[in-house]
Design a protein around this motif. Structure first.
Motif, PDB file in Angstrom:
ATOM      1  N   ALA A  28       0.829  -1.207   0.000  1.00  0.00           N
ATOM      2  CA  ALA A  28       0.000   0.000   0.000  1.00  0.00           C
ATOM      3  C   ALA A  28       0.860   1.252   0.000  1.00  0.00           C
ATOM      4  CB  ALA A  28      -0.935  -0.017   1.214  1.00  0.00           C
ATOM      5  N   GLU A  29       1.930   1.248   0.794  1.00  0.00           N
ATOM      6  CA  GLU A  29       2.824   2.406   0.830  1.00  0.00           C
ATOM      7  C   GLU A  29       3.510   2.610  -0.511  1.00  0.00           C
ATOM      8  OE1 GLU A  29       5.343   1.426   4.069  1.00  0.00           O
ATOM      9  OE2 GLU A  29       3.905   2.020   5.623  1.00  0.00           O
ATOM     10  N   ALA A  30       3.888   1.495  -1.158  1.00  0.00           N
ATOM     11  CA  ALA A  30       4.542   1.597  -2.466  1.00  0.00           C
ATOM     12  C   ALA A  30       3.584   2.125  -3.528  1.00  0.00           C
ATOM     13  CB  ALA A  30       5.088   0.234  -2.880  1.00  0.00           C
ATOM     14  N   SER A  31       2.283   1.818  -3.375  1.00  0.00           N
ATOM     15  CA  SER A  31       1.293   2.262  -4.373  1.00  0.00           C
ATOM     16  C   SER A  31       0.886   3.717  -4.181  1.00  0.00           C
ATOM     17  CB  SER A  31       0.047   1.380  -4.281  1.00  0.00           C
ATOM     18  OG  SER A  31      -0.668   1.651  -3.073  1.00  0.00           O
ATOM     19  N   ASP A  32       1.236   4.280  -2.993  1.00  0.00           N
ATOM     20  CA  ASP A  32       0.877   5.668  -2.656  1.00  0.00           C
ATOM     21  C   ASP A  32      -0.630   5.887  -2.714  1.00  0.00           C
ATOM     22  OD1 ASP A  32       1.693   8.118  -1.750  1.00  0.00           O
ATOM     23  OD2 ASP A  32       1.802   9.010  -3.748  1.00  0.00           O
ATOM     24  N   ASP A  33      -1.385   4.826  -2.390  1.00  0.00           N
ATOM     25  CA  ASP A  33      -2.850   4.880  -2.376  1.00  0.00           C
ATOM     26  C   ASP A  33      -3.287   5.109  -0.936  1.00  0.00           C
ATOM     27  OD1 ASP A  33      -5.594   4.318  -2.259  1.00  0.00           O
ATOM     28  OD2 ASP A  33      -5.485   2.794  -3.808  1.00  0.00           O
ATOM     29  N   GLY A  34      -3.789   6.326  -0.650  1.00  0.00           N
ATOM     30  CA  GLY A  34      -4.132   6.699   0.719  1.00  0.00           C
ATOM     31  C   GLY A  34      -5.185   5.797   1.328  1.00  0.00           C
ATOM     32  N   GLU A  35      -6.236   5.490   0.585  1.00  0.00           N
ATOM     33  CA  GLU A  35      -7.306   4.656   1.116  1.00  0.00           C
ATOM     34  C   GLU A  35      -6.803   3.241   1.412  1.00  0.00           C
ATOM     35  OE1 GLU A  35     -11.822   3.142  -0.039  1.00  0.00           O
ATOM     36  OE2 GLU A  35     -10.772   4.565  -1.326  1.00  0.00           O
ATOM     37  N   ARG A  36      -5.971   2.723   0.478  1.00  0.00           N
ATOM     38  CA  ARG A  36      -5.415   1.379   0.683  1.00  0.00           C
ATOM     39  C   ARG A  36      -4.508   1.363   1.914  1.00  0.00           C
ATOM     40  NH1 ARG A  36      -1.654  -2.070  -3.654  1.00  0.00           N
ATOM     41  NH2 ARG A  36      -1.580  -4.005  -2.424  1.00  0.00           N
ATOM     42  N   MET A  37      -3.738   2.438   2.097  1.00  0.00           N
ATOM     43  CA  MET A  37      -2.858   2.504   3.253  1.00  0.00           C
ATOM     44  C   MET A  37      -3.668   2.553   4.547  1.00  0.00           C
ATOM     45  SD  MET A  37       0.451   4.861   2.300  1.00  0.00           S
ATOM     46  CE  MET A  37      -0.392   6.159   1.413  1.00  0.00           C
ATOM     47  N   ALA A  38      -4.771   3.282   4.539  1.00  0.00           N
ATOM     48  CA  ALA A  38      -5.611   3.371   5.736  1.00  0.00           C
ATOM     49  C   ALA A  38      -6.137   1.992   6.125  1.00  0.00           C
ATOM     50  CB  ALA A  38      -6.755   4.341   5.500  1.00  0.00           C
TER      51      ALA A  38
ATOM     52  N   ALA B  40      -5.615  -3.020   9.380  1.00  0.00           N
ATOM     53  CA  ALA B  40      -5.378  -4.469   9.450  1.00  0.00           C
ATOM     54  C   ALA B  40      -4.155  -4.784  10.306  1.00  0.00           C
ATOM     55  CB  ALA B  40      -5.192  -5.035   8.042  1.00  0.00           C
ATOM     56  N   LEU B  41      -3.141  -3.927  10.212  1.00  0.00           N
ATOM     57  CA  LEU B  41      -1.945  -4.114  11.041  1.00  0.00           C
ATOM     58  C   LEU B  41      -2.294  -4.009  12.524  1.00  0.00           C
ATOM     59  CD1 LEU B  41       1.105  -2.232   9.446  1.00  0.00           C
ATOM     60  CD2 LEU B  41       0.989  -4.634  10.123  1.00  0.00           C
ATOM     61  N   ALA B  42      -3.088  -3.014  12.864  1.00  0.00           N
ATOM     62  CA  ALA B  42      -3.493  -2.844  14.259  1.00  0.00           C
ATOM     63  C   ALA B  42      -4.324  -4.025  14.736  1.00  0.00           C
ATOM     64  CB  ALA B  42      -4.266  -1.536  14.419  1.00  0.00           C
TER      65      ALA B  42
END
Length: 642
Positions: free
Chosen positions: A101-111, A116-118
């Motif tokens: 997600a960070e590599a894609s620079d997609d804000g919604e995907r990163m959120a 999911a990480l949490a």
């Protein structure tokens, strides 16, 4: 649920299950029992998908996540903590998605990825992993050690921690207690009691099975029989069934004898021929009940020792440890200031948390290590029988059991000793036969034997030497329940002296009359029983885990993962506390030795010197205890408020 219906299962040419049926419900804690080779591990292979049924039906919920201990020896330079964290498959998947997600620079995907990480517990993954590692007996200083720097048994503990780290609905554990000390075993029991999923465990430790299981599944003659209750309940119910079936078998034999007598008496008489023929048919139709006499379980005995020196050993102000690595420098001392005597007929269980020096003590008494300081004096005629944890590793894999016995006999005679039997090959074959090495098995390469068969060979070699002092360090690791029972019976009948290190509480309870506790660098009598010792271990483990959580809570979340100054200070304070703990242990050991000395017969000058030293030691103890209390209070102020 897991459903097996009319299931047939082969392992190679052998049919291990034959139209077997069983049900395992969600959340049940099942002990899988049966003789070695009955098919327990094959059933696990069916459940994990590495083996497929040959007939019948097998089903389990497809959405269930499964965890089990990998059997391969891990070869990696990553740290113990990172290796165990990687067992959390859900967390690993969330981390990969977050990176993508960070590599894609997609804000919604990163959120979504961060959520999911949490949810996967990224914030406390390290403390969870380290709690597992410490619970299984590792030291705090080993948390960051590379995995491949540990020995094989410790790497398998890391594999167990990795399996426990994995979120699962079904947990398969095959002999999880092998390689565990009693402290790690007690911790594992407590952990498994809280496990929320379905548990299946194979174990030869009856107290472990009693503690963690509520259902027992017995494999015998290709069939699965389910019993409600733990292993002891299963034994009671099975014994009752065997008695009932044996009675039915006896009644059937009486009826068969009666019918056969009628047939034999009247089959030649024409007037009775029809009745005799009907009896023959009745005999043929009669269901043949197998006699339920217990199988001829393995048994053995220690012959009466040739002599019983008393005392066997006298330990005088001895320190135990390891020599310098390169032969120069200062030796590593693990246990110090030990003054004890071991007398004929004593039966001593040696307790202590992992790393305290139990095996070091036994190795030194067994002459494998030299005493670092002080003296160990042996009684005249002492004949030591030593079973080491790694004893199976020193067997020669390309040699047969008979070759091992021939070499042992020659070495014993060359050293001026005499075994239980003569060194004639036929006598050695007969002796091996008493340990279930029959026929061609005496010439089979040891490398092809099972762990249990190797352990039986080591026991045979031990018995042949006719010892009067037995030093046993985890002798049950590879023994099945029947052989453990045989060992307990043999040890109870042994007329010499026994010193035992074991995580098998049933064995400790049945053969030991007293306990020594190896702790804080010394050896002291333990006045309680094994239940008291378990409570002591659980309290120690709880204290360690709470300390670890406190350390984790003191560290702020940061990208570079550098500890905060408060965390550094807390670590420094804890290190000081550890040093004071060690000093307290040394002072207490010296105090005990001085008090013992003063209780003996001394001259006036010696009494005065010892009394003055005891007074100084008491003063230093008081100062150290005050420093310990002050430091503990300071540490508490550094911990975050709950």
């Amino acid at each position: 649920m897991i459903l097996l219906k009319n299931l047939s299962l082969r392992r190679g040419a052998k049919r291990v299950l034959d139209r077997a049926t069983a049900t395992i419900n969600p959340g049940e804690r099942v002990g899988l029992v049966g003789r070695n080779g009955a098919g327990k591990s094959s059933l696990f292979a069916l459940l994990n998908g590495s083996l497929h049924e040959d007939g019948g039906d097998f089903s389990m919920p497809p959405q269930w996540r499964m965890a089990q201990v990998a059997q391969d020896m891990p070869e990696t330079s990553e740290s113990a903590t990172d290796f165990v964290i990687a067992g959390d498959t859900r967390l690993m998947e969330a981390q990969r998605e977050a990176a993508a997600a960070e590599a894609s620079d997609d804000g919604e995907r990163m959120a979504h990825a961060y959520t999911a990480l949490a949810d996967a517990g990224a914030h406390d993954a390290q403390s969870r992993a380290q709690a597992l590692i410490l619970g299984l007996g590792f030291q705090v200083r080993e948390l960051d050690r590379p995995v491949n720097s540990f020995s094989g048994g410790w790497r398998m503990r890391l594999q167990l921690a990795r399996a426990l780290m994995c979120p699962s609905d079904l947990l398969l554990l095959d002999e999880p207690t092998n390689h565990l000390d009693l402290d790690a075993l007690v911790w594992l029991e407590a952990w498994l009691k809280k496990y929320p999923g379905t548990l299946l465990v194979i174990s030869h430790d009856r107290e472990f099975l009693d503690a963690v299981t509520t259902v027992t599944l017995h494999i015998e003659n290709g069939q699965l029989t389910r019993y409600g209750g733990n292993y002891s309940t299963f034994e009671d119910m099975r014994a009752e069934q065997m008695a009932l079936q044996q009675a039915a078998y006896a009644r059937q034999q009486d009826k068969i004898a009666h019918l056969q007598a009628f047939i034999n008496r009247f089959k030649a008489k024409a007037s009775k021929a029809r009745q005799a023929q009907s009896r023959v048919k009745a005999l043929d139709r009669m269901e043949k009940l197998a006699p339920m006499l217990a199988s001829a379980d393995f048994s053995f005995e220690f012959k009466e020792p040739l002599s019983l020196p008393n005392p066997m050993l006298t330990i005088d102000d001895a320190s135990f440890g390891y020599p310098p690595a390169n032969g120069t420098g200062v030796p590593t001392v693990i246990v110090r200031g030990v003054s004890k005597s071991v007398f004929a007929g004593q039966r001593i269980g040696i307790l202590g948390a992992n790393g305290q020096g139990k095996s070091t003590l036994v190795k030194t008494l067994a002459r494998d290590l030299a005493v670092v300081a002080g003296a160990v004096t042996e009684g005249k005629g002492l004949n030591i029988g030593y079973f080491a944890q790694q004893e199976l590793d020193v067997l020669r894999p390309d040699e047969s059991p008979l070759q091992h016995m021939i070499r042992l006999a020659r070495d014993t005679i060359a050293n001026g000793g005499a075994g239980q039997f003569s060194s004639r090959e036929q006598d050695l074959r007969t002796f091996l036969g008493s340990f279930n090495f029959n026929g061609d098995m005496v010439n089979q390469a040891v490398g092809t034997l099972s762990g249990g068969e190797k352990a039986r060979l080591v026991l045979a070699m031990l018995v042949w030497q006719r010892p009067n002092l037995l030093l046993l360090d985890e002798p049950t690791n590879h023994l099945d329940l029947a052989t453990r029972e045989a060992l307990a019976v043999a040890l109870n009948e042994f007329e010499g002296t026994l010193m035992l290190v074991s995580h098998d509480r049933a064995l400790l309870r049945s053969v030991c009359d007293e306990f020594w506790l190896v702790t804080r660098g010394g050896v002291e009598p333990f006045d309680g029983d094994l239940d008291d010792y378990q409570r002591y271990l659980l309290d120690e483990g709880r204290r360690l885990r709470e300390s670890l959580k406190a350390d984790a809570a003191a560290k702020p979340v940061s990208d570079d993962k550098k500890p905060a100054p408060a965390g550094n200070k807390l670590k420094s304070l804890r290190q000081k506390l550890d040093r004071i703990d060690a000093r307290l242990a040394d002072l207490q050991t010296e105090k005990n030795a001085l008090e013992t000395r003063l209780s003996g017969t001394l001259g006036l000058d010696e009494i005065a010197d010892a009394g003055r030293r005891l007074e100084r030691v008491n003063d230093e103890l008081a100062e150290a205890e005050e420093a310990w209390l002050a430091l503990s209070s300071e540490i508490e102020t550094q911990l975050p408020a709950c």
